[in-house]
Design a protein around this motif. Structure first.
Motif, PDB file in Angstrom:
ATOM      1  N   ASP A  80       0.810  -1.224   0.000  1.00  0.00           N
ATOM      2  CA  ASP A  80       0.000   0.000   0.000  1.00  0.00           C
ATOM      3  C   ASP A  80       0.847   1.280   0.000  1.00  0.00           C
ATOM      4  OD1 ASP A  80      -2.566  -1.207   0.002  1.00  0.00           O
ATOM      5  OD2 ASP A  80      -2.327  -1.694   2.113  1.00  0.00           O
ATOM      6  N   HIS A  99      -3.434   1.998   7.991  1.00  0.00           N
ATOM      7  CA  HIS A  99      -4.465   1.317   7.199  1.00  0.00           C
ATOM      8  C   HIS A  99      -4.772  -0.006   7.882  1.00  0.00           C
ATOM      9  CE1 HIS A  99      -6.766  -0.364   4.006  1.00  0.00           C
ATOM     10  NE2 HIS A  99      -5.854  -1.233   3.635  1.00  0.00           N
ATOM     11  N   HIS A 101      -8.004  -3.308   8.211  1.00  0.00           N
ATOM     12  CA  HIS A 101      -9.293  -3.832   7.742  1.00  0.00           C
ATOM     13  C   HIS A 101     -10.112  -4.134   8.998  1.00  0.00           C
ATOM     14  CE1 HIS A 101      -8.005  -5.183   3.418  1.00  0.00           C
ATOM     15  NE2 HIS A 101      -7.529  -3.997   3.737  1.00  0.00           N
ATOM     16  N   HIS A 175     -13.504  -1.570   0.304  1.00  0.00           N
ATOM     17  CA  HIS A 175     -12.166  -1.941   0.780  1.00  0.00           C
ATOM     18  C   HIS A 175     -12.116  -1.808   2.307  1.00  0.00           C
ATOM     19  CE1 HIS A 175      -7.520  -1.235   0.231  1.00  0.00           C
ATOM     20  NE2 HIS A 175      -7.801  -2.139   1.154  1.00  0.00           N
TER      21      HIS A 175
HETATM   22 ZN   LIG Z   1      -6.335  -2.906   2.484  1.00  0.00          ZN
END
Ligand SMILES: [Zn+2]
Length: 241
Positions: A80, A99, A101, A175
């Motif tokens: 990323d 970042h 999830h 996402h």
């Molecule tokens: Zn991701």
């Protein structure tokens, strides 16, 4: 700040992602940037790709310039990286990005819905809704998925005139969330708070209160109380926290 300090801060932010339960396996990543006060070249430290959080050391972090060229590191940087770099280029006020999830924020991202400001917990940290981006076009994906994800975020903020300090995170539709702050530690704090806000909002919505946002004057009061020029929250400190 010097580079060893940047490495230490970024290592800690990455470890916090795992410690706070914001990522499964090796999902997620944190980075930080050192922007020399004399206008010298900025340096970004980021997690290497696919390394478990508990095995990560400061030496494993990859140092890059803002154009993505690698300065130090034998491991490949997070996949990323180009999203992080685009955010650092567009938002000079920020010093760290996380970042994840994380579950509830990802649920909102997958739903394509911004998280409405339903209460003061949200208002303390995010001015207005937590925004959600649109989808990348097929052309953008073929041009460069990761960099274009960054542009999707920075264009959304420019288009909607959002201040990245007042709105320290975003949901990328389909996402997951990206959060940031003035430092890597603040970025991980915001990633954690974003997950908490997302969980509260999801549960509130289940009770059928989604049509009842917090009145704007209360939301504004709470945000100012913590972040305005006359902030009254916490102890007096010489710098923002
Ligand atoms: Zn991701």
């Amino acid at each position: 700040m010097r580079l060893p300090e940047l490495r230490a801060q970024v290592l800690d932010a990455n470890r916090q992602i795992a410690a706070r339960g914001l990522a499964l396996h090796t999902f997620g990543n944190a980075s930080g940037i050192f922007r020399p006060a004399d206008g010298g070249e900025a340096m970004v430290a980021i997690k290497p790709s696919g390394v478990a959080y508990d095995a990560l050391t400061a030496a494993d972090l990859v140092l890059t310039r803002l154009d993505g060229s690698i300065v130090e590191g034998s491991l490949r940087p997070s996949s990323d990286l180009d999203t992080h770099l685009d955010l650092y280029r567009a938002f000079p006020q920020i010093g760290g990005i996380v970042h994840t999830h994380s579950e509830f924020a990802t649920v909102w991202a997958q739903s394509g819905k911004p998280i409405p400001c339903l209460g003061t917990t949200h208002a303390d940290y995010f001015h207005g809704s937590v925004p959600v981006t649109g989808y990348l076009t097929e052309t953008a994906v073929s041009r460069g998925y990761v960099l274009e994800t960054g542009r999707l975020i920075t264009n959304h903020f420019a288009e909607h005139k959002l201040d990245p300090i007042a709105t320290p995170g975003v949901l990328v539709v389909g996402h997951a969330p990206f959060a940031w702050g003035r430092t890597p530690a603040e970025a991980v704090e915001h990633a954690d708070l974003l997950e908490f806000i997302a969980r509260l909002a999801w549960r509130t919505t289940l009770l059928g209160l989604a049509g009842k946002p917090l009145p704007g004057y209360i939301a504004k009061h709470h945000h100012q109380r913590k972040h305005g020029p006359n902030a009254t929250y916490g102890q007096r400190k010489p710098e923002h926290r």
